[in-house]
Design a protein around this motif. Sequence first.
Motif, PDB file in Angstrom:
ATOM      1  N   VAL A  23       0.835  -1.208   0.000  1.00  0.00           N
ATOM      2  CA  VAL A  23       0.000   0.000   0.000  1.00  0.00           C
ATOM      3  C   VAL A  23       0.872   1.261   0.000  1.00  0.00           C
ATOM      4  O   VAL A  23       0.618   2.216  -0.744  1.00  0.00           O
ATOM      5  N   LEU A  24       1.913   1.260   0.831  1.00  0.00           N
ATOM      6  CA  LEU A  24       2.805   2.421   0.906  1.00  0.00           C
ATOM      7  C   LEU A  24       3.523   2.657  -0.415  1.00  0.00           C
ATOM      8  O   LEU A  24       3.669   3.807  -0.864  1.00  0.00           O
ATOM      9  N   PHE A  26       2.430   1.764  -3.385  1.00  0.00           N
ATOM     10  CA  PHE A  26       1.421   2.243  -4.329  1.00  0.00           C
ATOM     11  C   PHE A  26       1.156   3.740  -4.138  1.00  0.00           C
ATOM     12  O   PHE A  26       1.115   4.507  -5.102  1.00  0.00           O
ATOM     13  N   LEU A  27       0.978   4.150  -2.865  1.00  0.00           N
ATOM     14  CA  LEU A  27       0.727   5.563  -2.581  1.00  0.00           C
ATOM     15  C   LEU A  27       1.906   6.433  -2.998  1.00  0.00           C
ATOM     16  O   LEU A  27       1.730   7.544  -3.519  1.00  0.00           O
ATOM     17  N   PHE A  28       3.109   5.931  -2.779  1.00  0.00           N
ATOM     18  CA  PHE A  28       4.309   6.679  -3.166  1.00  0.00           C
ATOM     19  C   PHE A  28       4.356   6.873  -4.680  1.00  0.00           C
ATOM     20  O   PHE A  28       4.652   7.958  -5.180  1.00  0.00           O
ATOM     21  N   VAL A  30       1.791   6.820  -6.782  1.00  0.00           N
ATOM     22  CA  VAL A  30       0.732   7.768  -7.158  1.00  0.00           C
ATOM     23  C   VAL A  30       1.182   9.200  -6.900  1.00  0.00           C
ATOM     24  O   VAL A  30       0.969  10.091  -7.730  1.00  0.00           O
ATOM     25  N   LEU A  31       1.804   9.431  -5.738  1.00  0.00           N
ATOM     26  CA  LEU A  31       2.278  10.771  -5.392  1.00  0.00           C
ATOM     27  C   LEU A  31       3.336  11.258  -6.371  1.00  0.00           C
ATOM     28  O   LEU A  31       3.294  12.414  -6.835  1.00  0.00           O
ATOM     29  N   THR A 167      -6.797  18.442  -6.610  1.00  0.00           N
ATOM     30  CA  THR A 167      -5.921  18.742  -5.472  1.00  0.00           C
ATOM     31  C   THR A 167      -6.728  19.057  -4.220  1.00  0.00           C
ATOM     32  O   THR A 167      -7.957  19.160  -4.261  1.00  0.00           O
TER      33      THR A 167
END
Length: 207
Positions: A23-24, A26-28, A30-31, A167
């Motif tokens: 999950v981390l 994936f979020l990274f 995306v960011l 945003t």
Amino acid sequence: MTEKCGHHKSKRKRLLKKILAGVLIFLFIVLVVFLLVWAILQPKKPRFILQDATIYGFNVSAPNLLSSTIQVTISSRNPNSNIGIFYDKLDVFATYHNQQITYYTGIPPTYQGHKEVNVWSPFISGVNVPVAPYNGVALSQDQADGAVMLLIMVYGRIRWKTGTLITGKYHLHVTCPAMITFGSQSTGIVVGNAVKYQLVQRCSVNV
């Protein structure tokens, strides 16, 4: 039996750690993608113009009470080709020498597409608004001299939209100078019981 339970708990912990790590990551990703897209698009601030101001009343009473009714016409242009703007909250008011002299007037939330222009004509007013004594004296003097410099302010919150990405909220501060003339120096046009000033004044915008 105890050994088996401990083994299952250990497997569960490892599985949870892998899920959390996934999950981390994936979020990274995306960011990073969002920041890259944002850097490539380079969003530009909206551009505001104070087109005109119509004075229905502007009276100093006592030495430091001001009653005023002003209608302003403000246009906003989105200069971006690939980014839309959500105006979630906009409040308009007038100031004199850094002191607010009218109440807030809200503008309904709206979305502004690419290269689009929005025009608003809100009324801003205040009845017997107390101003600082030194501002009351200066205001009376400026009015007697034939010219009062007001600042029409727009405060609000906006969000940017590119594709499906939206945003978080950003604060918007807009400052529009408005020179109001009186008496023989007046540059306004009498319209019924009001005086209209064509200003076409570009505003400063901070996001």
